[in-house]
Design a protein around this motif. Sequence first.
Motif, short mmCIF file in Angstrom:
data_model
loop_
_atom_site.label_atom_id
_atom_site.label_comp_id
_atom_site.label_asym_id
_atom_site.label_seq_id
_atom_site.Cartn_x
_atom_site.Cartn_y
_atom_site.Cartn_z
N GLY A 152 -53.53 56.11 81.52
CA GLY A 152 -54.40 56.07 82.70
C GLY A 152 -54.18 54.84 83.55
O GLY A 152 -54.03 54.93 84.76
N LEU A 153 -54.13 53.68 82.92
CA LEU A 153 -53.99 52.46 83.71
C LEU A 153 -52.66 52.44 84.46
O LEU A 153 -52.58 52.03 85.60
CB LEU A 153 -54.12 51.23 82.82
N VAL A 154 -51.63 52.91 83.81
CA VAL A 154 -50.31 52.88 84.45
C VAL A 154 -50.20 53.90 85.58
O VAL A 154 -49.61 53.65 86.62
CB VAL A 154 -49.21 53.14 83.40
N PHE A 180 -52.76 55.85 87.14
CA PHE A 180 -53.91 56.21 87.95
C PHE A 180 -53.55 56.34 89.43
O PHE A 180 -53.82 57.37 90.07
CB PHE A 180 -55.01 55.15 87.78
N ASN A 181 -52.96 55.31 89.98
CA ASN A 181 -52.63 55.33 91.41
C ASN A 181 -51.68 56.47 91.73
O ASN A 181 -51.85 57.19 92.72
CB ASN A 181 -51.99 54.01 91.83
N LEU A 206 -52.36 59.54 94.40
CA LEU A 206 -51.55 59.64 95.60
C LEU A 206 -50.79 60.97 95.63
O LEU A 206 -50.63 61.59 96.68
CB LEU A 206 -50.56 58.47 95.69
N ARG A 259 -42.82 56.95 97.93
CA ARG A 259 -43.21 55.75 97.20
C ARG A 259 -42.60 55.71 95.81
O ARG A 259 -42.98 54.88 94.98
CB ARG A 259 -44.73 55.70 97.08
N LEU A 300 -64.01 53.31 94.75
CA LEU A 300 -63.41 53.80 93.51
C LEU A 300 -63.95 53.09 92.28
O LEU A 300 -64.19 53.70 91.25
CB LEU A 300 -61.88 53.60 93.54
N ARG A 301 -64.15 51.78 92.41
CA ARG A 301 -64.61 51.02 91.26
C ARG A 301 -65.96 51.54 90.78
O ARG A 301 -66.16 51.81 89.60
CB ARG A 301 -64.72 49.55 91.63
N VAL A 338 -65.75 55.19 89.19
CA VAL A 338 -65.34 55.26 87.79
C VAL A 338 -66.42 54.67 86.88
O VAL A 338 -66.74 55.23 85.84
CB VAL A 338 -63.99 54.53 87.58
N ASP A 390 -59.37 50.91 99.06
CA ASP A 390 -58.94 51.64 97.88
C ASP A 390 -57.65 52.39 98.17
O ASP A 390 -56.73 52.41 97.35
CB ASP A 390 -60.00 52.66 97.44
N PHE A 391 -57.58 53.03 99.34
CA PHE A 391 -56.41 53.85 99.65
C PHE A 391 -55.16 53.00 99.74
O PHE A 391 -54.10 53.36 99.20
CB PHE A 391 -56.62 54.62 100.95
N ALA A 403 -54.72 50.10 98.38
CA ALA A 403 -54.45 49.61 97.02
C ALA A 403 -53.72 50.68 96.22
O ALA A 403 -52.73 50.43 95.54
CB ALA A 403 -55.75 49.24 96.34
N LEU A 404 -54.22 51.90 96.34
CA LEU A 404 -53.64 53.03 95.64
C LEU A 404 -52.17 53.23 95.98
O LEU A 404 -51.34 53.49 95.12
CB LEU A 404 -54.41 54.27 96.10
N SER A 405 -51.87 53.11 97.29
CA SER A 405 -50.52 53.42 97.73
C SER A 405 -49.55 52.29 97.47
O SER A 405 -48.36 52.53 97.31
CB SER A 405 -50.49 53.72 99.24
N CYS A 406 -50.05 51.06 97.45
CA CYS A 406 -49.11 49.94 97.55
C CYS A 406 -49.06 49.00 96.35
O CYS A 406 -48.27 48.07 96.36
CB CYS A 406 -49.44 49.10 98.79
N GLN A 407 -49.88 49.24 95.33
CA GLN A 407 -49.84 48.31 94.21
C GLN A 407 -49.72 49.06 92.90
O GLN A 407 -49.97 50.26 92.83
CB GLN A 407 -51.09 47.42 94.20
N ARG A 408 -49.40 48.32 91.85
CA ARG A 408 -49.27 48.93 90.53
C ARG A 408 -50.61 48.97 89.82
O ARG A 408 -50.91 49.86 89.07
CB ARG A 408 -48.29 48.13 89.68
N ARG A 409 -51.39 47.93 90.06
CA ARG A 409 -52.67 47.81 89.37
C ARG A 409 -53.56 48.98 89.76
O ARG A 409 -53.64 49.32 90.94
CB ARG A 409 -53.29 46.50 89.84
N PRO A 410 -54.25 49.59 88.80
CA PRO A 410 -55.09 50.75 89.13
C PRO A 410 -56.11 50.40 90.21
O PRO A 410 -56.78 49.39 90.13
CB PRO A 410 -55.80 51.07 87.82
N ALA A 411 -56.20 51.25 91.19
CA ALA A 411 -57.01 50.94 92.36
C ALA A 411 -58.48 50.70 92.03
O ALA A 411 -59.16 49.95 92.72
CB ALA A 411 -56.88 52.05 93.38
N PHE A 412 -58.96 51.31 90.94
CA PHE A 412 -60.38 51.12 90.63
C PHE A 412 -60.65 49.75 90.06
O PHE A 412 -61.80 49.37 89.86
CB PHE A 412 -60.93 52.23 89.71
N GLY A 418 -59.64 47.18 91.71
CA GLY A 418 -59.64 46.31 92.88
C GLY A 418 -58.25 46.06 93.43
O GLY A 418 -57.25 46.37 92.80
#
Lengths: 300, 247, 268
Positions: free
Chosen positions: A171-173, A175-176, A180, A191, A240-241, A244, B107-108, B110-119, B121
């Motif tokens: 999930g952590l890896v 999720f994004n 998307l 991407r 989102l935070r 969840v 969030d969006f 963050a979601l598109s551009c980073q590795r860290r899960p968007a939720f 932060g």
Amino acid sequence: MNALHEMLRAWAASGADSGWLPSTFQYAFVVNALLSGLVIGPLLGAVGTMVVAKRLAFFSQAIGHAALTGVAVGILAGEPYTQPFVSLFAFCILFALAMNFARNHTRISSDTIIGVFLAISLAIGASLLLFVTARINVHVLDTIMFGSILTVNDTDLNILWGMTLVTLIVGLVNFNRMLLSTFNPALARVRGIRVRWQDYLFILLITLLTVASVKIVGAILVEALLLIPAAAARNIARDLRSFVAYSCIIATISCLVGILVPLQFNLPVPSGGAIIMVAAVCFLVSLVLRAAVPALRDAA
Amino acid sequence: MAVRTREAESAPKEGAAALGPALELKHVSLDLGNTSILHKVSFRVEPGTIHCLIGPNGAGKTSLLRTILGQMPHEGVVKIRWGARRGIGYVPQRIDVEDLLPLTLRDFIALSCQRRPAFLGMARRLRAEFDECMQALGLAGKVNRMVGQLSGGERQRLLFAQALIPMPGLLILDEPLSSLDRQGAELIQERVRQLADTGMTILWVHHDLKLVREMADAVTCVNRTLRFSGDPAELLSPERVLEAYAP
Amino acid sequence: MPLLDALSAEFMQRALLAGLLVSLAASYFSPFVVQRRMAFLGSGLAHAAFGGVALGVFLGWAPLYTALPFTVAAALAIVAVRHHSALDIDTAIGILFALAMALGMIFLYLTPFYTRDAFTYLFGSLLALGPSDIWLAAGVCALTAALVPWWSAWAFASFDRELAVADRIPANRHDYLLAAALAALIVASIKVVGIILVSAFLVLPGAAARPLAKRFRTFTLLSLAIGTSTTIGGLLLSAPLNLPSGPVIILCQCGVFAAALLAARWQD
């Protein structure tokens, strides 16, 4: 982990004895049930947000119902119905993958595909079950659908812990990437996301979770916990935070209250049903909050 | 609204290697089932230019973009000769986010551009770039608004912002102005001009021919086959366009 | 000949009659269910019916006649949610029906429930069809027949709702009618195919006819043919083999669906 469970049970028992914890805590089965609720709650609540975001409610329901057939296959294969893991797992995985494959490769609408697969799975399952329950008793259906959270043991808990670890890592890896992929597959690919792969990965995750949870909470409850807390959270969250977080909290509260209240107050309500009722109440409350508090609806 | 002069562009940039890539398509054909979507399309995109892609609806423009992005099995050759900066930024026409989903602009991105899960932060390293981008696109006051509640124009600006984090060498835009009001459209156009000035290669699918005439360094018209490709000033006469848009 | 013997038995005649009536209705609605993507709704209504039957058993009332208003109310509620709120319909269906299942489970827990009855409602049973069940089936079939004049309006709205509404077709009102009809149909079919499989009964004839039909008229007629023939065939098969009717009927329909897909692929 068993040592941890033992410690918690002992602690709870002493708490019940000295009176600051409710009397039901003295029973090991109650503590076990609560522990499993504490693990399943956040687990299904978190994954549920993705189910809701990806609009996979029907899909995850079909997988849950496939568990019925999976257990029947397992019994037929000679596994005890309390531990039918291998066939259950194998059947559900094959089912989920086949259904997803059909969704991606036919022109028939996703809704109809899921409906047909559900039909086939239930038809086979129903036939097998009739065959098989002649040997045992009809309550096996009951257990598969609604689980038996009050008979959770250390093995079940360990399996849950394992699932939590797997889910956290996956999930952590991803999720994004999963989100998307849903919003715009072409953009996701630009991407560098492998969209099909992410799709199957998520399906696999839900299937694993369903299989791991079926014995404890039952197929119906897994489906309910993957949907209702997230739907409630969606009504009151603003990012989102909190989405969840609220989903995990609501799912956990539903489990804990649903387990404790009938036991503590001797209500003739099975825990599975109680958990769903609490979750539904939470959803209703979230609807009311949303209607009553403009800040939750309007743009910031 | 400054009109770019042709003379300045045609002079090659002295010294430094071009920032953005050159693109070359040779005999690109695309069949889906029994339908031929594209047939032997060939053209070049020069580095650091604003290159517009026009054609009637359903003529294969989006498919052509997807082919360039490497997402469609095709015949023929698509060559990208990268310059100093690699990376593609893609601005799609729309994203499928339902109204109720608690996904903010922050969030969006963050979601598109980073590795860290968007939720969890937005990543620290992204914050400055994000704030700057939002400011430039007039979205700074709305970063905590939910994507589902944005107007069509705001969503398109968000999608544009996403493509610039991190800064790409090649920027591909699929009809980015269709929902925008005049002010929003000018904002985007100005930003695109600035980006092209830095040497980024811009490929832009567009239907507003007046704008194309103003902005583009080169234009390619595709209607299943290549109809024309080159200088907008000479090629965008009404007769040619009418002929090209005919099936 | 065992088959002829079976046919002469009264229970078999009742079963065939009930089967014919509900399959006509189900196969008539199936194309709409498929075209309008209502398979999830069908599944959800089956769950609601479970809650209704459990309530009936708990209260000691006739289970199917208790389930009827319960399920119809649920169907109307779902359509209302879709028309009047931003909540997406899948979530609404999922929640309402988890709730119905929970209620059903609670009611059952509170009732001493005979195994034989459970089997009948869950899997269908030829032997358990009484006159009231036939009346219910006939009522639903009559309701379906009464709705046939709106077939082309409904077909139109299924393909292009906006255009239909622009054409002054009261699509919203029809949504309620369709949902209520589906609810009634599901309840009436419970004793023939069982709760577990009743949503399949609503989807499969249409799903099987879809790959083979280009126009909606053919779609409907084929669905009717497939649905009724598999139901009658399934009933006739299950009697001598002493199997519950539900799984046999549905497996027949699955077979036809697979064959239809292959045939369509061959044609292309």
